[in-house]
Design a protein around this motif. Structure first.
Motif, PDB file in Angstrom:
ATOM      1  N   LEU A  51       0.853  -1.123  -0.115  1.00 31.04           N
ATOM      2  CA  LEU A  51      -0.078   0.001  -0.043  1.00 31.04           C
ATOM      3  C   LEU A  51       0.916   1.253  -0.079  1.00 31.04           C
ATOM      4  CD1 LEU A  51      -3.199   0.552   1.892  1.00 31.04           C
ATOM      5  CD2 LEU A  51      -1.485   2.458   2.062  1.00 31.04           C
ATOM      6  N   TYR A  61      -3.765   7.840  -2.564  1.00 33.69           N
ATOM      7  CA  TYR A  61      -4.207   6.525  -1.698  1.00 33.69           C
ATOM      8  C   TYR A  61      -5.294   5.901  -2.026  1.00 33.69           C
ATOM      9  CZ  TYR A  61      -1.565   7.587   2.563  1.00 33.69           C
ATOM     10  OH  TYR A  61      -0.307   7.458   3.668  1.00 33.69           O
ATOM     11  N   SER A  65      -5.080   1.673  -2.217  1.00 30.50           N
ATOM     12  CA  SER A  65      -6.041   0.932  -1.361  1.00 30.50           C
ATOM     13  C   SER A  65      -6.521  -0.053  -2.272  1.00 30.50           C
ATOM     14  CB  SER A  65      -7.068   1.791  -0.978  1.00 30.50           C
ATOM     15  OG  SER A  65      -7.869   2.384  -1.776  1.00 30.50           O
ATOM     16  N   SER A  68      -3.824  -2.835  -2.840  1.00 35.57           N
ATOM     17  CA  SER A  68      -3.585  -3.525  -1.567  1.00 35.57           C
ATOM     18  C   SER A  68      -5.117  -4.333  -1.420  1.00 35.57           C
ATOM     19  CB  SER A  68      -3.638  -2.642  -0.334  1.00 35.57           C
ATOM     20  OG  SER A  68      -3.593  -3.449   1.024  1.00 35.57           O
ATOM     21  N   VAL A 252      -5.937   2.296   6.615  1.00 37.00           N
ATOM     22  CA  VAL A 252      -5.837   3.063   5.579  1.00 37.00           C
ATOM     23  C   VAL A 252      -6.011   4.573   6.295  1.00 37.00           C
ATOM     24  CG1 VAL A 252      -6.631   4.292   3.475  1.00 37.00           C
ATOM     25  CG2 VAL A 252      -6.544   1.764   3.632  1.00 37.00           C
ATOM     26  N   GLN A 371     -10.448  -1.475   3.404  1.00 36.09           N
ATOM     27  CA  GLN A 371      -9.471  -0.449   2.928  1.00 36.09           C
ATOM     28  C   GLN A 371      -9.916   0.191   1.582  1.00 36.09           C
ATOM     29  OE1 GLN A 371      -5.744  -2.619   2.310  1.00 36.09           O
ATOM     30  NE2 GLN A 371      -5.435  -3.102   4.456  1.00 36.09           N
ATOM     31  N   SER A 372     -10.549  -0.580   0.543  1.00 33.25           N
ATOM     32  CA  SER A 372     -10.990   0.055  -0.529  1.00 33.25           C
ATOM     33  C   SER A 372     -11.887   1.098  -0.418  1.00 33.25           C
ATOM     34  CB  SER A 372     -11.458  -0.990  -1.394  1.00 33.25           C
ATOM     35  OG  SER A 372     -12.796  -1.558  -0.633  1.00 33.25           O
ATOM     36  N   GLY A 375     -10.005   4.199   1.556  1.00 33.32           N
ATOM     37  CA  GLY A 375      -9.324   5.248   0.563  1.00 33.32           C
ATOM     38  C   GLY A 375     -10.158   6.167   0.283  1.00 33.32           C
TER      39      GLY A 375
END
Length: 431
Positions: A51, A61, A65, A68, A252, A371-372, A375
């Motif tokens: 990441l 980011y 993200s 990752s 994140v 995480q997605s 971000g």
């Protein structure tokens, strides 16, 4: 070597120092314990380093993200597939093949990042990287059922697995942040991958692991769902999903908060703070877990963790955020311990490796989702919005686990009934 077949029984969950000693000094345990430590040391480092690496090169980011998250989805797919194969043929060949594929995918991902490949290409390669990552953790966890009989020592071994993973979560993000700050931002990804491949290969070639011979009469009749055939196992997976979702948002948002404050290199170190309290509290929790019944422990721990995550949205300085992370981290290891111990009560005989693979899958799917989405929230509204979304998501899934708690309470009875059923009957009952 102890072989246990038949219905898994409820045992004491307490883990004394004597029980830890008995587990770690059991005949045949030393080699797998040492090599699995090396293999799992970079588990928390590779994903975070990836990441940071993508963010450093691309400056986004949101892109980082997604890449990752692709790797985490790959881990989710690979853990179940590898777990099912290990239950059938043993871990040695599976881990050796996975290590070779993982080395290839890491190399391809680094080339893609360095050459400025499109985000979708890096994400697909991240997916392949995660899928091929050697799943030493699930094999190591399952190995204890062969080395130790049901009892305090085995439960101590499971606690050790959870605590050792948290130690790696202390070291991993901090190392990832430090390595990313070096002249070449991909240092953390490369060194982590090398460490993981060497450890996995060593684990696979130890005498104890090479002697792993699955017994045909050890595996229960299950359908395509495998270890997820039992309602209780599905409830454990939902709890693990909620655990992963809440952490994914935070993983994140915390580095983003450090970047916004002008101290990008502190992002990984800040994430290490909550792992410190997690380990410290986890050791105490393992000796006297609360609440006692497993079916209550799952939803209460997830719900409590989600409530604590709201504290992360309050601080306006990095020092305050570090204090909040220390408080929130107290409920990380207890959840990991509970997920591992719950398998004893809800997974069908002969599916232990795959069952733990489903726990890993649920956690990583949750991490990928968290995480997605995090971000996107960070770039649109800032880190506090991601922290609040993390807490809300965890509370929703904790509520689902609470509504399904009786499937865990009745897990042993369900398995006793399933033991005399055919594969089709097990699948039908599971639905």
């Amino acid at each position: 070597m102890y072989q246990f077949s038949g219905i898994l029984v409820r045992v004491s969950q307490n883990a004394s120092l004597a029980a830890y000693r008995e587990a770690l000094t059991a005949p045949g345990a030393r080699g797998p314990v040492l090599t699995s430590l090396l293999a799992r040391l970079p588990v928390a480092m590779v994903g975070i380093a990836l990441l940071f690496y993508v963010q450093r090169v691309s400056g986004s980011y949101a892109a980082a993200s997604l890449v990752s998250a692709g790797a985490l989805v790959g881990v989710a797919l690979g853990s179940v597939a590898q777990g099912r194969l290990v239950d059938k043929i043993g871990p040695t060949r599976i881990l050796l093949v996975a290590s070779a594929l993982f080395s290839t995918m890491v190399t391809a991902e680094i080339i893609a990042i360095e050459t400025g490949a499109p985000v979708w290409v890096m994400t697909v390669l991240g997916l392949a990287l995660g899928t091929s990552q050697p799943m030493v953790g699930s094999s190591s966890r399952s190995l204890w059922t062969r080395l130790l009989p049901p009892g305090p020592a085995r439960q101590a071994a499971y606690s050790y697995e959870a605590i050792s993973m948290e130690v790696f979560f202390i070291l991993g993000p901090g190392l990832a942040g430090l390595f990313t700050a070096l002249p070449w931002a991909g240092t953390g990804v490369l060194l982590g991958a090398v460490c993981e491949v060497v450890g996995a290969t060593g684990f696979a070639l130890t005498r104890t692991v090479r002697a792993w011979r699955p017994r045909k009469d050890e595996r229960a009749s299950v359908g395509v769902l495998g270890a997820l055939s039992t309602p209780g196992m599905r409830t454990v997976a939902i709890a693990a999903l909620g655990f992963g979702v809440t952490i994914g948002f935070v993983e994140v948002a915390v580095p983003a908060a450090a970047t916004h404050a002008g101290h990008e290199a502190l992002g990984g170190l800040l994430l290490s703070v909550w792992s410190v309290s997690s380990v410290l509290f986890g050791v105490l929790y393992g000796s006297r877990p609360w609440p006692r019944p497993m079916y209550l422990r799952l939803p209460v721990l997830l719900g409590g963790f989600s409530v604590l995550v709201t504290l992360l949205a309050i601080p306006t300085t990095l020092a305050g955020l570090a204090v909040a992370l220390f408080v929130v981290g107290t409920l990380i290891t207890p959840q990991a311990m509970t997920h591992s111990a719950a398998i004893e009560e809800v997974a069908l005989p002969g599916t232990a490796t795959e069952a733990f693979g489903w726990v890993i899958t649920a956690v990583t799917v949750g991490l990928a989702f968290g995480q997605s989405v995090s971000g996107q929230l960070v770039e649109a509204f800032g880190p506090p919005a991601a922290f609040l979304a993390s807490a809300a998501s965890g509370l929703v899934l904790a509520s689902v686990v609470w509504l399904r708690r009786h499937s865990v309470r009745d897990g042993r009875q369900w398995m006793e009934n399933a033991a005399s059923c055919t594969r089709d009957e097990v699948e039908l009952a599971g639905r």
